[in-house]
Scaffold this active site. Structure first.
Site: not given
Ligand code: C5P
Length: 232
Positions: A32, A59, A61, A64, A119, A210-211
């Site tokens: 990603k 990603d 997002k 508009d 979230t 991720g981490r």
């Protein structure tokens, strides 16, 4: 649709990303690319990772007016990403325009998924800041249903919501879920979390991690553990 683990490459530069991915000799994980890396390095980072054989979830997002989103999605589609996203809050008309822009002349297109409510947005903030006086669960499911109505492929959601999204929108409607941690692992700033095994049991289609992988002492082993627990 095959289940997969997507690694969130939240790095500040292309070099840091390559240094990280070079550890995966012989493997090409789905990655990603978020706003930080894309804004720092531009489309070149997408082309390079694609050339290296990775599948890419871009990603960004988008949110508009429909015409702007449609034209921007056409650009992303030329970049040949595998998945991209937008905010369902832009309305059904915006999502339909996005899908149109994303579809190539030969009818193929990347997967398009919608962010419902972030979230990070609490029910209280949604009520006071956005004046949406409904339970957040109901809002999330309504936005997911709108995304389905617009013809999108799925939503980004908490793994804990994935089962309900499938109940409302059908099993084929994809759930892409961050908020995944190993049992006993560092939670960091995430709150509504589950393990890769938990996400599998609830029915997530893709987990975005991720981490727990990027910050692990052995990222390749952490990735393989994720795949073993989630894909089986
Ligand atoms: O490091 P961690 O596993 O928490 O990374 C999760 C990734 O998913 C990050 O790139 C984060 O921005 C993204 N994300 C999220 N929650 C959302 C949407 C995206 O954690 N609702």
């Amino acid at each position: 649709m095959g289940k997969d683990v997507i690694i969130a490459c939240d790095f500040a530069s292309a070099q840091a990303t390559y240094d990280f991915l070079d550890k995966f000799t012989g493997k090409k994980p789905y990655v990603k690319i978020g706003m930080e890396l894309f804004y720092a390095e531009g489309p070149a980072i997408v082309r390079e990772l694609k050339a290296r054989g990775h599948k890419i979830f871009l990603d960004l997002k988008l949110h508009d007016i429909p015409n702007t989103v449609k034209k921007s999605m056409a650009v992303l589609s030329h970049l040949d990403v595998d998945m991209c996203n937008l905010h369902a809050g832009g309305t059904i008309a915006m999502m339909e325009a996005a899908l149109e822009g994303l579809t190539r002349p030969d009818g193929t297109r990347p997967l398009l998924i919608a962010v419902t409510q972030l979230t990070s947005t609490s029910e209280e903030r949604m009520k006071t800041d956005l004046l949406i006086n409904e339970p957040i669960d109901k809002v999330v499911m309504h936005y997911a249903a709108n995304a389905k109505k617009a013809g999108l492929d799925g939503v980004v959601c908490s793994p804990l919501e994935a089962g309900k999204v499938h109940d409302v929108c059908g099993k084929e409607f994809l759930t892409v879920t961050p908020g995944v941690r190993f049992a006993g692992g560092d939670v960091g700033d995430q709150s509504r979390i589950t393990t890769p095994e938990g996400a599998k049991a609830i029915g997530s289609d893709y987990i975005v991690v991720g981490r727990p992988i990027t910050a692990a002492a052995d990222p390749v082993a952490a990735y393989e553990r994720c795949v073993a627990e989630f894909v089986g």
